[in-house]
Design a protein around this motif. Structure first.
Motif, PDB file in Angstrom:
ATOM      1  N   MET A 123      35.011  37.298  40.061  1.00  0.00           N
ATOM      2  CA  MET A 123      34.148  36.545  40.956  1.00  0.00           C
ATOM      3  C   MET A 123      33.221  37.540  41.641  1.00  0.00           C
ATOM      4  SD  MET A 123      34.274  33.486  43.475  1.00  0.00           S
ATOM      5  CE  MET A 123      34.062  32.588  42.032  1.00  0.00           C
ATOM      6  N   THR A 124      31.953  37.256  41.587  1.00  0.00           N
ATOM      7  CA  THR A 124      30.963  38.162  42.168  1.00  0.00           C
ATOM      8  C   THR A 124      30.779  37.873  43.660  1.00  0.00           C
ATOM      9  OG1 THR A 124      29.120  36.676  41.704  1.00  0.00           O
ATOM     10  CG2 THR A 124      29.717  38.265  39.972  1.00  0.00           C
ATOM     11  N   GLN A 176      41.153  30.552  40.763  1.00  0.00           N
ATOM     12  CA  GLN A 176      41.593  31.085  39.472  1.00  0.00           C
ATOM     13  C   GLN A 176      41.486  32.602  39.444  1.00  0.00           C
ATOM     14  OE1 GLN A 176      39.131  28.941  36.719  1.00  0.00           O
ATOM     15  NE2 GLN A 176      40.609  27.264  36.501  1.00  0.00           N
ATOM     16  N   SER A 177      40.442  33.135  40.037  1.00  0.00           N
ATOM     17  CA  SER A 177      40.247  34.576  40.080  1.00  0.00           C
ATOM     18  C   SER A 177      41.345  35.252  40.907  1.00  0.00           C
ATOM     19  CB  SER A 177      38.874  34.899  40.657  1.00  0.00           C
ATOM     20  OG  SER A 177      38.722  36.273  40.878  1.00  0.00           O
ATOM     21  N   VAL A 178      41.631  34.696  42.065  1.00  0.00           N
ATOM     22  CA  VAL A 178      42.645  35.283  42.944  1.00  0.00           C
ATOM     23  C   VAL A 178      44.026  35.213  42.295  1.00  0.00           C
ATOM     24  CG1 VAL A 178      43.856  34.987  45.143  1.00  0.00           C
ATOM     25  CG2 VAL A 178      41.373  34.907  45.076  1.00  0.00           C
ATOM     26  N   THR A 179      44.388  34.064  41.745  1.00  0.00           N
ATOM     27  CA  THR A 179      45.707  33.945  41.124  1.00  0.00           C
ATOM     28  C   THR A 179      45.818  34.826  39.883  1.00  0.00           C
ATOM     29  OG1 THR A 179      45.011  31.953  39.948  1.00  0.00           O
ATOM     30  CG2 THR A 179      46.207  31.645  42.016  1.00  0.00           C
ATOM     31  N   GLY A 180      44.738  34.960  39.125  1.00  0.00           N
ATOM     32  CA  GLY A 180      44.755  35.843  37.951  1.00  0.00           C
ATOM     33  C   GLY A 180      44.950  37.297  38.349  1.00  0.00           C
ATOM     34  N   ASN A 181      44.262  37.730  39.417  1.00  0.00           N
ATOM     35  CA  ASN A 181      44.412  39.106  39.888  1.00  0.00           C
ATOM     36  C   ASN A 181      45.829  39.356  40.397  1.00  0.00           C
ATOM     37  OD1 ASN A 181      41.760  39.719  39.297  1.00  0.00           O
ATOM     38  ND2 ASN A 181      41.036  39.320  41.367  1.00  0.00           N
ATOM     39  N   LEU A 182      46.389  38.389  41.118  1.00  0.00           N
ATOM     40  CA  LEU A 182      47.752  38.539  41.624  1.00  0.00           C
ATOM     41  C   LEU A 182      48.750  38.599  40.478  1.00  0.00           C
ATOM     42  CD1 LEU A 182      49.759  38.696  43.944  1.00  0.00           C
ATOM     43  CD2 LEU A 182      49.717  36.193  44.041  1.00  0.00           C
TER      44      LEU A 182
END
Length: 69
Positions: free
Chosen positions: A1-2, A38-44
């Protein structure tokens, strides 16, 4: 995410509080929020996949995925 997308989410949130959003802006906000989550959960998930537990005897074991029953 930018950072530009995060700034747009924040701008839409401010506008929603002050003057309201058009249906198009509401749809855009919802899509951006979904992408952000989705970005946050993927990074976690990636961080947890690379986490190991080191035991006092030096043995290192990776975290196991929990299943919900």
């Amino acid at each position: 995410m930018t950072q530009e997308k995060i700034d747009r989410i924040n701008a839409l949130a401010r506008k929603a509080k002050t003057e309201g959003l058009t249906p198009e802006e509401t749809a855009e906000r919802d899509a951006l929020r979904k992408e952000y989550i989705q970005s946050v959960t993927g990074n976690l998930r990636a961080q947890l996949d690379n986490t190991v537990i080191q035991h006092p005897n030096g043995l290192r074991t990776p975290l196991k995925k929990k299943t919900l029953s």
